[in-house]
Design an enzyme around this catalytic site. Structure first.
Site, short mmCIF file in Angstrom:
data_model
loop_
_atom_site.label_atom_id
_atom_site.label_comp_id
_atom_site.label_asym_id
_atom_site.label_seq_id
_atom_site.Cartn_x
_atom_site.Cartn_y
_atom_site.Cartn_z
N HIS A 234 0.89 -1.16 0.00
CA HIS A 234 0.00 0.00 0.00
C HIS A 234 0.93 1.21 0.00
O HIS A 234 1.75 1.35 0.91
CB HIS A 234 -0.90 -0.02 1.24
CG HIS A 234 -2.09 0.87 1.14
ND1 HIS A 234 -3.03 0.96 2.14
CD2 HIS A 234 -2.51 1.72 0.17
CE1 HIS A 234 -3.98 1.81 1.79
NE2 HIS A 234 -3.68 2.30 0.60
N LEU A 235 0.81 2.07 -0.98
CA LEU A 235 1.83 3.07 -1.28
C LEU A 235 2.22 3.92 -0.08
O LEU A 235 1.37 4.55 0.54
CB LEU A 235 1.36 3.97 -2.43
CG LEU A 235 2.37 5.01 -2.91
CD1 LEU A 235 3.68 4.37 -3.34
CD2 LEU A 235 1.77 5.82 -4.06
N HIS A 236 3.53 3.95 0.22
CA HIS A 236 4.03 4.75 1.34
C HIS A 236 5.53 4.97 1.20
O HIS A 236 6.24 4.21 0.54
CB HIS A 236 3.76 4.04 2.67
CG HIS A 236 4.47 2.72 2.82
ND1 HIS A 236 4.03 1.57 2.19
CD2 HIS A 236 5.58 2.36 3.52
CE1 HIS A 236 4.84 0.56 2.48
NE2 HIS A 236 5.79 1.01 3.29
N LEU A 237 5.99 6.03 1.83
CA LEU A 237 7.41 6.31 2.04
C LEU A 237 7.70 6.21 3.53
O LEU A 237 6.80 6.36 4.36
CB LEU A 237 7.78 7.72 1.56
CG LEU A 237 7.68 8.06 0.08
CD1 LEU A 237 7.98 9.56 -0.12
CD2 LEU A 237 8.62 7.22 -0.76
#
Length: 399
Positions: A234-237
């Site tokens: 799940h898109l994250h930095l």
């Protein structure tokens, strides 16, 4: 999809507005940082807001374990690896999702950030083009209710995700409940978009902007792809403070496409691709970075990315200057189904020179040679890396 409804039913989240004039282009050298010692007066408004909110969450017991005064040592050798003992993370962190492809689609049935507790949110950040005013950074009472929607809206803007419209410039800041270091947070676009862990230009742009918002030379941002030890698809930095200088900030490099500040990191155990920016071309730099990562995704090549203050590689010499930022991308062997048998996992931190070690025995015995051996075992073969370098140069030079 009841889980989505449970998340944030009209949760109230602080909003942090920032402006281009907040960017710190005159970075603090490590020598100057050491002169400040425990004095925090050099911190930017962003640093102060993030750190105070993070410590508040720690005091409220929202993390899986307390993180105070991490035991740290610098390994003897030319790289000066920063090793830290973090036993609790290896014991208490959430079980990683099963990953089998860099291109794996988002799965709503797996853990994802639509299922976090509202208390874990630090604030949401929005870049404002409006005129800067006094006390305009923090605004109480912004409603984040779209995250409680009953379905994913990937590919479209979710209605009501923020009361003030959660545009592409709106990024959620959430504590990492299994922290690596002080201030460890996750940066993510609206979670209800349900984007997989494939880097986007907007999030990459935000990652670089956040480093420029900080006046601390040790504030770092990074990205792990699927197969590169990303534990959640799940898109994250990642964002965190590591108050130690790393060799990667000033290591030598070889120009590959000098016209676009694209270099190959040399004289470093983990050769990687390097972009440098002084902050004047952030959007175009984000586009170039994602041109590289999109190429890697298309080839199903796992990768890690690290953003840090660093010196300009074009000078050709080691410098204390930290006015710009370096973005390093490592292509690597995938970790699909890999067992965690070494002293540390090889992901964004470890490739950059920061080693969160899992147990006391390895922390005591670890050496630079043993670290390099573990890292080399995760890198592409020399001939494969050489061919990839040629392919990327050709790809980047295409209009």
């Amino acid at each position: 999809m009841e889980e989505h409804r449970k998340l944030l039913p009209n949760a109230t989240v602080e909003e942090y507005n920032y402006f281009e004039e907040d960017f710190v282009f005159q970075g603090l050298s490590w020598k100057k940082r050491q002169e400040f010692a425990e004095d925090t007066s050099f911190l930017s408004p962003f640093d102060k807001a993030l750190q105070s909110k993070w410590e508040e969450k720690m005091n409220e017991g929202l993390f899986r374990y307390p993180l105070r005064n991490v035991q740290t040592k610098i390994l003897p050798g030319s790289v000066s690896y920063v090793a830290q003992l973090n036993i609790q993370r290896s014991i208490n962190r959430r079980k990683p999702e099963d990953i089998w492809s860099v291109q794996q689609k988002f799965n709503p049935n797996q853990f994802n950030y639509n299922k976090i507790k509202s208390e874990e949110i630090v604030f949401q950040m929005i870049r404002s083009e409006a005129e800067h005013s006094v006390d305009s950074h923090i605004v109480q009472g912004s409603m984040v209710n779209g995250m409680g929607s009953s379905e994913c809206k990937s590919g479209s803007t979710p209605q009501g995700s923020c009361t003030l419209e959660c545009k592409s410039s709106c990024t959620l800041v959430v504590i990492n409940v299994s922290p690596l270091e002080f201030g460890h947070v996750l940066f993510m676009p609206d979670p209800s978009l349900c984007l997989p862990q494939i880097l986007t230009e907007n999030l990459m742009l935000f990652g670089m902007e956040s480093v420029f918002l900080s006046s601390h030379p040790g504030f770092r941002v990074g990205f792990n792809s699927l197969g590169g030890f990303a534990s959640v698809n799940h898109l994250h930095l990642h964002g965190f403070y590591l108050d130690h200088e790393l060799l990667i900030e000033s290591s030598c490099s070889k120009p590959l496409c000098p016209e676009i500040n694209f270099h190959l990191v040399t004289h470093f155990p983990a050769p990687g691709f390097l972009f440098y920016t002084d902050g004047k071309d952030l959007k175009s730099t984000a586009q170039k970075i994602c041109k590289v990562t999109d190429f890697l995704v298309a080839k199903n090549i796992a990768h890690n990315l690290f953003v840090t203050r660093g010196s300009n590689p074009d000078t050709g010499k080691v410098s204390e200057d930290r006015n710009g930022i370096r973005v390093i991308i490592w292509a690597r062997k995938p970790s699909f189904g890999a067992k965690e048998v070494s002293a540390f996992n090889v992901a964004l931190c470890e490739l950059a020179g920061h080693l969160p070690v899992k147990n006391q025995e390895d922390f005591i015995s670890i050496t630079e040679d043993s670290v390099i051996a573990i890292i080399h075992s995760c890198l592409l073969a020399d001939d494969e890396f050489t061919q990839l370098s040629l392919d990327l140069v050709q790809h980047l030079r295409k209009q």
